[in-house]
Enzyme design. Structure first.
Site, short mmCIF file in Angstrom:
data_model
loop_
_atom_site.label_atom_id
_atom_site.label_comp_id
_atom_site.label_asym_id
_atom_site.label_seq_id
_atom_site.Cartn_x
_atom_site.Cartn_y
_atom_site.Cartn_z
N HIS A 165 1.41 1.32 -0.58
CA HIS A 165 1.22 2.26 0.52
C HIS A 165 2.55 2.67 1.17
O HIS A 165 2.55 3.46 2.11
CB HIS A 165 0.30 1.66 1.59
N ASP A 166 3.64 2.14 0.66
CA ASP A 166 4.95 2.41 1.26
C ASP A 166 5.40 3.83 0.89
O ASP A 166 5.46 4.19 -0.29
CB ASP A 166 5.97 1.38 0.76
#
Length: 245
Positions: A165-166
């Site tokens: 999700h970065d």
């Protein structure tokens, strides 16, 4: 916060060789950018790490540092309040330090779960698997997987963490592989299977790809494509099959 050069518990040369053999694009990135280096921040317990992480949520680093200094000032010992101290601190005092109501609840839940043994000590954390640590720590109010993943990488030096999700990792992937859109988390997770057991190192190079590309290139990358709901497509097909009057 003090940082010390990491001495990884894995062979960096072997890790980069492994990745280069399995991914031609990553091999090129490894050859063209600086060598992998991981700086592990000063060893703190999961409780201390997460308490500071909660403070930093949704505000600038400078503002968070000021607020965290005020929170530490509330401790009788002058350091980070212990879990029992945090539970005893009254909400007005914490609000005066600059914490929101949501952050206060998160900190108190963190303190209680540390006392209950859900949140492990640093010594215990070093013996637990990545999966077990994520499972335990995300049970704390206000703590998400990304925060735990950063703890695994920059506090424990774990070699096989992929923060799907970065934003930096996703944009770095798009730049490295010549994509106009960012990948969906599930897509990145599936793609990253080729990087095992060194997904941390691959993620680090995705961050380097962003730095090398610059802000102009980063801004051109679009969000992940979203497919239309299947039922809409089904309705369209059904309508086309209806007999004309």
């Amino acid at each position: 916060m003090t940082e010390a050069p990491a001495v990884p518990a894995f062979d960096v040369a072997e890790a980069t060789r492994h990745l280069a053999e399995r991914d031609e694009h990553l091999k090129r990135l490894i050859e063209e950018t600086v060598p992998f280096q991981l700086k592990i921040e000063a060893a703190q317990s999961p409780y201390e790490t997460l308490l500071e992480a909660v403070t930093h949520q949704s505000i600038s680093g400078k503002a968070a540092a000021t607020i965290f200094a005020r929170v530490k000032a509330l401790s009788s010992a002058g350091g980070i309040p212990t879990p029992p101290e945090m539970l005893k601190l009254r909400k007005p005092a914490l609000r005066k330090a600059g914490l929101s109501g949501a952050k206060i609840l998160a900190m108190k839940d963190l303190a209680q779960k540390t006392i209950d043994g859900v949140v492990p000590t640093l010594e215990q954390a070093q013996k637990l698997s990545d999966e077990e640590l994520v499972k335990r720590l995300v049970s704390v109010r206000g703590i998400g997987a990304w925060t735990v993943e950063m703890f695994l990488i920059f506090r424990l030096g774990r070699p096989d963490v992929l923060p799907i999700h970065d934003l930096g990792v996703k944009k770095g992937w798009s730049i490295t592989y010549g994509k106009k859109h960012m990948p969906k988390p599930k897509e990145l997770l599936a793609f990253g299977e080729r990087w095992r057991p060194y997904r941390t190192i691959a993620s680090w190079y995705m961050w380097r790809a962003c730095q090398r590309a610059g802000n102009a290139a980063m801004r051109k990358i679009r969000p992940a494509r979203v497919r239309k709901p299947r039922q809409h497509a089904e309705r369209g097909r059904a309508a086309s099959k209806r007999p004309r009057r």
